[in-house]
Motif scaffolding. Structure first.
Motif, PDB file in Angstrom:
ATOM      1  N   ASP A  83       0.841  -1.190   0.000  1.00  0.00           N
ATOM      2  CA  ASP A  83       0.000   0.000   0.000  1.00  0.00           C
ATOM      3  C   ASP A  83       0.876   1.241   0.000  1.00  0.00           C
ATOM      4  N   ALA A  84       0.400   2.284  -0.653  1.00  0.00           N
ATOM      5  CA  ALA A  84       1.163   3.534  -0.698  1.00  0.00           C
ATOM      6  C   ALA A  84       1.302   4.110   0.705  1.00  0.00           C
ATOM      7  N   PRO A  85       2.456   4.707   1.027  1.00  0.00           N
ATOM      8  CA  PRO A  85       2.632   5.288   2.369  1.00  0.00           C
ATOM      9  C   PRO A  85       1.807   6.565   2.515  1.00  0.00           C
ATOM     10  N   PRO A  86       1.526   6.986   3.731  1.00  0.00           N
ATOM     11  CA  PRO A  86       0.794   8.239   3.928  1.00  0.00           C
ATOM     12  C   PRO A  86       1.669   9.434   3.568  1.00  0.00           C
ATOM     13  N   LYS A  87       1.034  10.553   3.283  1.00  0.00           N
ATOM     14  CA  LYS A  87       1.793  11.765   2.999  1.00  0.00           C
ATOM     15  C   LYS A  87       2.479  12.270   4.273  1.00  0.00           C
ATOM     16  N   ALA A  88       3.566  12.972   4.090  1.00  0.00           N
ATOM     17  CA  ALA A  88       4.252  13.568   5.241  1.00  0.00           C
ATOM     18  C   ALA A  88       3.430  14.731   5.794  1.00  0.00           C
ATOM     19  N   GLY A  89       3.560  14.968   7.102  1.00  0.00           N
ATOM     20  CA  GLY A  89       2.918  16.117   7.711  1.00  0.00           C
ATOM     21  C   GLY A  89       1.474  15.939   8.104  1.00  0.00           C
ATOM     22  N   LEU A  90       0.968  14.708   8.082  1.00  0.00           N
ATOM     23  CA  LEU A  90      -0.426  14.487   8.472  1.00  0.00           C
ATOM     24  C   LEU A  90      -0.628  14.669   9.973  1.00  0.00           C
ATOM     25  N   VAL A  91       0.449  14.505  10.742  1.00  0.00           N
ATOM     26  CA  VAL A  91       0.377  14.714  12.192  1.00  0.00           C
ATOM     27  C   VAL A  91       1.479  15.677  12.599  1.00  0.00           C
ATOM     28  N   ASP A  92       1.264  16.374  13.692  1.00  0.00           N
ATOM     29  CA  ASP A  92       2.285  17.275  14.230  1.00  0.00           C
ATOM     30  C   ASP A  92       3.344  16.473  14.984  1.00  0.00           C
ATOM     31  N   PRO A  93       4.543  17.012  15.093  1.00  0.00           N
ATOM     32  CA  PRO A  93       5.579  16.319  15.877  1.00  0.00           C
ATOM     33  C   PRO A  93       5.144  16.201  17.340  1.00  0.00           C
ATOM     34  N   VAL A  94       5.560  15.117  17.982  1.00  0.00           N
ATOM     35  CA  VAL A  94       5.231  14.933  19.393  1.00  0.00           C
ATOM     36  C   VAL A  94       5.998  15.966  20.223  1.00  0.00           C
ATOM     37  N   GLY A  95       5.458  16.233  21.408  1.00  0.00           N
ATOM     38  CA  GLY A  95       6.119  17.200  22.283  1.00  0.00           C
ATOM     39  C   GLY A  95       5.463  18.565  22.267  1.00  0.00           C
ATOM     40  N   GLY A  96       4.257  18.641  21.679  1.00  0.00           N
ATOM     41  CA  GLY A  96       3.557  19.921  21.668  1.00  0.00           C
ATOM     42  C   GLY A  96       3.934  20.841  20.533  1.00  0.00           C
ATOM     43  N   TYR A  97       4.680  20.338  19.542  1.00  0.00           N
ATOM     44  CA  TYR A  97       5.059  21.166  18.403  1.00  0.00           C
ATOM     45  C   TYR A  97       3.925  21.186  17.363  1.00  0.00           C
TER      46      TYR A  97
END
Length: 311
Positions: free
Chosen positions: A102-116
């Motif tokens: 399956d194709a991978p998800p696009k980058a940036g769908l979630v924010d970085p962990v740590g409150g960023y």
């Protein structure tokens, strides 16, 4: 010489009919004669089931989805009444439908962990995304990460930084490929627009401004170095970090581990292919040991084959 006969249509009632096949021909005297070959073809077509390709091409009302009464080259069958294309369905050993991920998800769908949080993309121009790495033994995990970065936005310009040999060997250790080989390999990946050679190990704001970079794409696992526990922290703080997902079970370390684990099998394979023991950096005793093991295995396989053949 009689005119060439037109190709017959598919079985009657299943798809739109083509012109009728000429049932017979006339000789010079005007008497009607029967063509035995033509009669055999007609008989076979009337009894054979339609091919898989023709069945799949029909719509729900029993009419060919190609429309009209045109005959398609794809619907031609070989002399045994079997669609030649259908013979390759499933591949040589039935694995054709099992060799695609399956194709991978696009980058940036979630924010970085740590409150960023990640900044919204700029408009009216291509988004410049940067990804960096060693890219030794360029593999599926690398490719899928770059695919995620390239497809993060509808209009993305992807820059990929490849570290040089001196910095890589000092910080990470030995590589299989040289810096030139690693950079050239990445350059041949279809997702990459530009390669930044001998890129810095730690991304700085000056570097981002120099290359007019909007985002840095990388997985969200903290990447430590002598300078800190997470070298991408300054990028995350400025909202310029795009989270990519790793491909589980695929890494350069994992590939090398598999080779080392099956060391003797790969050494034996290379010796069989003509590689010298000096090139493989093994002793004369080790080469003889592997040769004996190979001969024993070949003898065992021969005995098994003969036993199975003779019943």
């Amino acid at each position: 010489m009689p005119p060439k006969r037109k190709r017959g249509a598919s079985p009657a009632g299943k798809i739109a009919a083509a012109e009728p096949v000429q049932p017979s021909s006339q000789d010079a005297s005007g008497e009607e004669t029967t063509d035995p070959i033509l009669e055999a073809v007609k008989q076979r077509k009337s009894t054979d089931a339609p091919s898989k390709r023709m069945r799949s091409a029909r719509s729900g009302n029993g009419v060919s989805s190609k429309g009209g009464d045109e005959s398609s080259e794809d619907e031609e069958m070989n002399g045994d009444g079997v669609d030649e294309q259908d013979e390759d369905v499933g591949g040589e050993n039935g694995e054709a439908e099992q060799m695609k991920m399956d194709a991978p998800p696009k980058a940036g769908l979630v924010d970085p962990v740590g409150g960023y949080h990640t900044n919204p993309p700029p408009t009216g121009r291509p988004v410049r995304v940067y990804a960096d790495g060693v890219f030794d033994l360029f593999h599926l995990g690398h490719m899928r990460q770059l695919e995620q970065a390239k497809t993060a936005f509808p209009n993305t310009y992807l820059l990929v930084g490849v570290t040089g040999d001196s910095e890589t060997h000092r910080r990470k250790g030995l590589t299989v490929l040289s810096a030139k080989e690693r950079a050239e390999t990445v350059r041949h990946c279809k997702w990459v627009d530009e390669v930044v050679e001998d890129c810095p190990w730690i991304v700085t704001m000056d570097f981002l401004e120099k290359h007019k970079i909007d985002y840095v794409a990388h997985d969200d696992i903290p990447y430590g170095a002598d300078e800190g526990d997470d070298i991408y922290k300054p990028v995350k703080e400025r909202g310029m970090f795009l989270v990519t997902q790793r491909t589980e079970g695929v890494s350069t370390t994992g590939i090398i581990t598999k080779i080392v684990r099956d060391y003797e099998q790969y050494i034996a394979r290379q010796l069989k292919r003509g590689t010298t023991r000096q090139e493989l950096n093994i002793s004369w005793l080790k080469k003889n040991e592997l040769d004996i093991k190979r001969h024993v295995a070949e003898l065992r396989d021969s005995v098994r084959t003969n036993w199975a053949t003779t019943g």
